[in-house]
Each structure stands twice: as C-alpha cells, then as structure tokens.
Design an enzyme around this catalytic site. Structure first.
Site, PDB file in Angstrom:
ATOM      1  CG  ASP A  70       7.817  70.812  39.824  1.00 10.54           C
ATOM      2  OD1 ASP A  70       9.039  70.534  39.810  1.00 10.54           O
ATOM      3  OD2 ASP A  70       7.015  70.350  38.999  1.00 10.54           O
ATOM      4  CG  ASN A 117      11.740  63.251  44.588  1.00  9.17           C
ATOM      5  OD1 ASN A 117      11.250  64.053  45.376  1.00  9.17           O
ATOM      6  ND2 ASN A 117      11.405  63.249  43.302  1.00  9.17           N
TER       7      ASN A 117
END
Length: 260
Positions: free
Chosen positions: A35, A83
């Site tokens: 991340d 996503n």
C-alpha cells in the site's frame, strides 16, 4: 537459507543488525499488503501509475530477499476485486504493467528456482495479462524454491463463497449417494476450496503506508497470523524494511490460543 546474512544485507542502516535474525525461525509464509503507491506519487506530483511503476522495484527487492532468507511462500496483494472501481486509465495501466513485469521477470525468477502462481479469479483479467501469468506458471511450476503467489483480482469474501460452494456440491453428492452430507463439511474440506489450497496459512502479514486494515485479504487464512504495520510507503520498502518486519516477528510469542 544458503547465503550469509552479510551478503543478503550488505549495508544495514545504523541500529539495525542483520546478525540478530535467526535463520531457523524465519516465517514459512509471509503475505504482504502493498500500500502507498498512490501517496508516494502524489508527494512527488506524479500520476498514480508512476507510483505503481516505482513499486515494482520494491516487489523485486522483497521477492529476492524473502527467497534468500529462506521464506518458503510469499504472497503479494497486487489487485483486489474492489480495485476495478479505480479510474479506467489506472486499471488499464496496471493490467499492462502486470503483463510486462511478469514477462520481464519470469526468467530471473526461474533461475532462482522460484515458483510463480496466482490466487484470485484470473478469468476476468485482460487476455494479455492472463497469458503472462499463465506463461510464468508453466515455466516455473516444477521449481522447488520459494513459491510466489500473486493475488490478482483477489477478494477473500469471493474466495470464501467459492469454497462454500464446493462444500455444498460435495454435500449434495454425498446425500445423493446415501451418505451423511455433513461428512463433506470440515475445515480441511473447506480449505481445499480456497485459492490458496496447498499453501500453509501465513505466519506474518506485512502492511505498508500506515494503514491498519485487512482489506478483504486472506480472511480465513490469517486467523492466527502475526501482523506488522509500517508507515513506509510501498515504493520505499526495501530489504532492510523487510528485515525489520522479520525481526519484529521473531520477537513475538506465538501461542495460537494456548497458555504457556
């Protein structure tokens, strides 16, 4: 591990001693929630895709280091089922990046005896991306070194539903053949329906960029995993940050619910 620690970690920062790492206690399976690519790019006034491209070096470094220290399974969370909601140009760019990176790296991974597999619903990926992962699997499937599991179009809730469906089908078959349908329902039978079948549960989960979420990642498998969260953004995560995570893990007392 067949390489000395001073070879794997040649220039440690001050205060970090690789000799503290016990090779006999390296986690068997490490899972990483990568991340911070977008924030890394924003800090530099770059678009998000440039951040994803910068993160490739951190992936390369982590794979190499994990293999060198003796990790047997490394799972990297590359693209979640959620996503797809990102801007179209970013998703298209990511899919192209996955394909190009996999094709560029597979020969080197093969030379290091790394076996590459995917977890997730790869059927929804663009053809070129899916073909690149298929090629990597075919080339490396016989390797006996570390297994690299790339979680792509992966969502743990989706995975759990897939495993439940498998148990239901087996239970109906048992019932149709006059046997107890509940015999088809067990933790072991359920786990065989997960994308990670054949892999041990993660010992250690690493999450970068200071976030404290699981993000729909390996919900079943991480029941007793140790967590290590760092503020470091993923493109800045290197072998020494990986070493910090390993040392932190080795300082834990894992009891799995028991009293010692």
């Amino acid at each position: 591990m067949n390489k000395p620690l001073d070879y794997i970690f040649p220039n440690p920062p001050e205060g970090l001693d690789p000799r503290q790492l016990d090779p006999a206690r390296v986690p068997q399976h490490v899972a990483v929630i990568m991340d911070g690519n977008g924030r890394w790019a924003k800090k530099r006034a770059l678009n998000r895709l440039r951040g994803h491209k910068a993160g490739i070096e951190a992936v390369r470094e982590t794979i190499r280091c994990a293999s060198d220290v003796g990790v047997r399974y490394l799972t990297i969370y590359s693209f979640s089922t959620e996503n797809w909601k990102r801007p179209e140009d970013e998703v298209v760019g990511l899919m192209d990046l996955f394909a190009k990176t996999m094709l560029a790296e597979v020969d080197g991974l093969h030379e290091e005896h790394v076996r590459v597999r995917t977890i997730g619903d790869v059927s929804a990926l663009p053809e070129a991306t899916r073909a690149a992962f298929d090629e990597a699997w075919e080339k490396t499937r016989g390797n006996t070194g570390m297994t690299l599991a790339v979680a792509v179009n992966y969502g743990s809730r989706q995975e759990i539903l897939h495993a439940v469906e498998g148990c239901v089908r087996r239970a109906l078959l048992e019932e149709a053949e006059g046997r107890d349908p509940l015999a088809a329902v067990s933790e072991e039978a359920f786990a065989r329906g997960l994308y990670t079948t054949g892999m041990p549960d993660p010992d250690l989960v690493i999450r970068t960029s200071g976030e404290m979420r699981i993000s729909n990642f390996l919900l079943w498998q991480i029941a007793y995993s140790e967590f290590y969260c760092t503020d470091v953004l993923w493109p800045d995560f290197d072998r020494y940050e990986f070493l910090r995570a390993l040392l932190d893990y080795q300082g834990r007392d894992r009891r799995f619910g028991a009293v010692k």
